[in-house]
Motif scaffolding. Sequence first.
Motif, PDB file in Angstrom:
ATOM      1  N   LYS A   1       0.814  -1.217   0.000  1.00  0.00           N
ATOM      2  CA  LYS A   1       0.000   0.000   0.000  1.00  0.00           C
ATOM      3  C   LYS A   1       0.849   1.269   0.000  1.00  0.00           C
ATOM      4  O   LYS A   1       0.505   2.255  -0.634  1.00  0.00           O
TER       5      LYS A   1
ATOM      6  N   HIS B   1     -10.104  -1.468  -3.956  1.00  0.00           N
ATOM      7  CA  HIS B   1     -10.467  -2.757  -3.365  1.00  0.00           C
ATOM      8  C   HIS B   1     -11.567  -3.380  -4.184  1.00  0.00           C
ATOM      9  O   HIS B   1     -12.568  -2.734  -4.475  1.00  0.00           O
TER      10      HIS B   1
ATOM     11  N   GLU C   1     -14.213  -0.487  -4.660  1.00  0.00           N
ATOM     12  CA  GLU C   1     -14.214   0.684  -3.763  1.00  0.00           C
ATOM     13  C   GLU C   1     -12.846   1.327  -3.839  1.00  0.00           C
ATOM     14  O   GLU C   1     -11.846   0.634  -3.923  1.00  0.00           O
TER      15      GLU C   1
ATOM     16  N   GLU D   1     -10.111   3.103  -1.797  1.00  0.00           N
ATOM     17  CA  GLU D   1      -9.804   3.247  -0.372  1.00  0.00           C
ATOM     18  C   GLU D   1      -9.064   4.537  -0.094  1.00  0.00           C
ATOM     19  O   GLU D   1      -9.343   5.269   0.819  1.00  0.00           O
ATOM     20  N   HIS D   2      -8.115   4.838  -0.960  1.00  0.00           N
ATOM     21  CA  HIS D   2      -7.214   5.915  -0.625  1.00  0.00           C
ATOM     22  C   HIS D   2      -6.747   6.526  -1.923  1.00  0.00           C
ATOM     23  O   HIS D   2      -6.240   5.839  -2.795  1.00  0.00           O
TER      24      HIS D   2
END
Lengths: 433, 238
Positions: free
Chosen positions: B204, B212, B219, B221-222
């Motif tokens: 990550k 994800h 989705e 996430e970041h």
Amino acid sequence: MLPLSVSERGLGGEVCPNADGERSEYWRPAAGETSPPNPLHNPFAERTDYFPEDRRRVSYALQTLWHEKTRYAAGVGAVAFSAVLMVLQVGLLLGLFETTSIPVDHTSADIWVGSQDVRSVDLGVPIGVNLHMARLTGKSGLVGQPELYLANYANLTRPNGGMERCFILGSGLDPDAAGAADVLTPELKSALTMPDSIVIDESDLNRTGLTGLGDRIKINGVEVTLVGTVRGMKSLAAPWVMCSLTTARKILATYLQPDQTTYLLVRAESPQRAKEIVNELNAEYPEMQAHTADDFSFSCRWYWLTRTKAGIAIGYAALLGLLVGAVITAQTLYSATMASAREFATLLALGIPRKKIYGLVMEQSFWVGAAGIVVAWPVVYLLSLGAAAGGAKVVLRWEVLAGAAVLTILTALGSGLFALRSVRSIQPMSLLR
Amino acid sequence: MSRSFGDGALKRFALRDVTVDLFPGQLALLMGPSGSGKSTLLAVLSGLLPPDSGQVFAEDQGRTVDVWAMTDPEREQFRLRHTGFIFQGYNLFPALTALQQLEIVLKWGAGLDNAEARSRAEDMLKRLGLDQQKSKKPAQLSGGEKQRVAIGRALVKDPTFIFADEPTSALDWENGKVVLELLRAAAHSRQASIFVVSHDDRMKEYADVIYHLNEGRLEVEHNPAAPAPIHLPVEGFS
Ligand SMILES: Nc1ncnc2c1ncn2[C@@H]1O[C@H](COP(=O)(O)OP(=O)(O)OP(=O)(O)O)[C@@H](O)[C@H]1O
Ligand SMILES: [Mg+2]
């Protein structure tokens, strides 16, 4: 954010701080590179000809073959096997059919001139003496005068009745006559100068019904006397009957006009010159046929080999050998290609056209064929020596060797085409699971 | 995009209405459990597997092209020009040296002559720290070195997009880190878009964006430097 465009990107060689401000030690500039003018600019960006034929790619196929010697050995062995089978069978039969060219092999002429398209010594039809003599004597590089050679089938009446076909060989009988068989001793030659005398091979005594010297027999109605026998002039179909030109002309009187001959024979100053003269004659006079003695000899054997059932038999056997070779080679190439399927799939994913991989497989199949020939040659040589030791002669003519080589390469290429099926089934998606 | 496998009762969605944006200069990481559709998404994005529905757009020299509206040969050319792949195994030809693994792509793909292909390939290996290894065959290379050669093969034609499916799964973490740093450096220095599939959490920190995927749904996430996507009108690919 700029739209993604090739021309605006790519400072390939720059040492680039990553997100944490450190320098990546694995991405270094090339030596001596200060401010890179885009050294790795996209080679694809300006090109419109994406797949020009590349020049030298031989190495990849050969390199793979060499690297996986054991894998390809089966294919090379199979190809070599079929090549050996082919050459030995043809060679053995050519050895067997040597009897068909005996008149040519046992005379010392370098050049034979006969009728148009004559392919075997027993097939010559009468030609005019004066015309053909003039054509020959115009050539330089000949040794001595051209001689007549009268040859044809004749009917022999056995003493106890019954007919037998024989083949008359009428030649000059001077000590240095080119047409006189080399098995004739000076004594036999002088005996043959007597009118109506003949000499045959001792193995043909039974067949002709003759028992010994002085026996008389009728050939084409002419009574002739046996004045001697020789060894080494064995016959296959019709006994060879040696005699003088005068006797031959008498026996063949209904067939040959007085101004006709079956062949003209002459010696040349060198084999090289003989070839040249033959080529010149054939180019200048298409209605006759000149042969060097060597070529005529092979031509006789080849004619009988292909005309008889023996030719068909070896044809089948050779085909079978080729088939075995082809199947094993195809299998080898197929499994070798499948073993590299993941590597090929990677190249396909990268957009490299499938035909490049087809090319590689075809090139490999070519080299398998070539390697097979290289392996086959010493085997053929050794086996022919072995056969000779056992009394069977194997004749290795370059024409046969070259023909076998071409067929072998074609077989290997055919197997390559078959193995291409495996390339067709390779999908880059198979790498993503 | 959506993509399913199987028919009728056996029909199963690997991707359900997924949207992803990839940007130049970014390393995007795609994570998710086994069987969640990660490889499927990568294949659809990279032009290897057609989606059931949806489109894949790429901006090519200021124009937007629809990858799945192209003909097969056009897509092959698009991949040749723009995409690099790194797969799970190394997939290197056992008979060829490190240098030749790269050269073959330049010669067969771009039709470069021997000299140019060689100098480009040597240059790339030097950058990957494989100068000493260039004439070794795969059997003489360590796992990490092999994967670096595979990366070199993906980068040597200077692609716009680099797709990597589990590029570190066969490596220990030390070598895995090297691979990720290389990929991120390529993204940043060459303004390439890198799309890495992995289920290793330690990756990550190397990613600019993390996606994800779960049961075919995506989705974000970041996304620290989320740039606004630019969509140009779709044109034909030529
Ligand atoms: N060719 C195919 N035929 C049928 N089903 C498939 C096919 N390819 C993938 N699938 C199914 O689609 C789903 C997603 O597969 P995918 O390979 O994308 O998973 P993944 O996230 O890459 O898994 P992993 O982490 O194990 O590699 C799985 O349930 C898989 O069984
Ligand atoms: Mg997967």
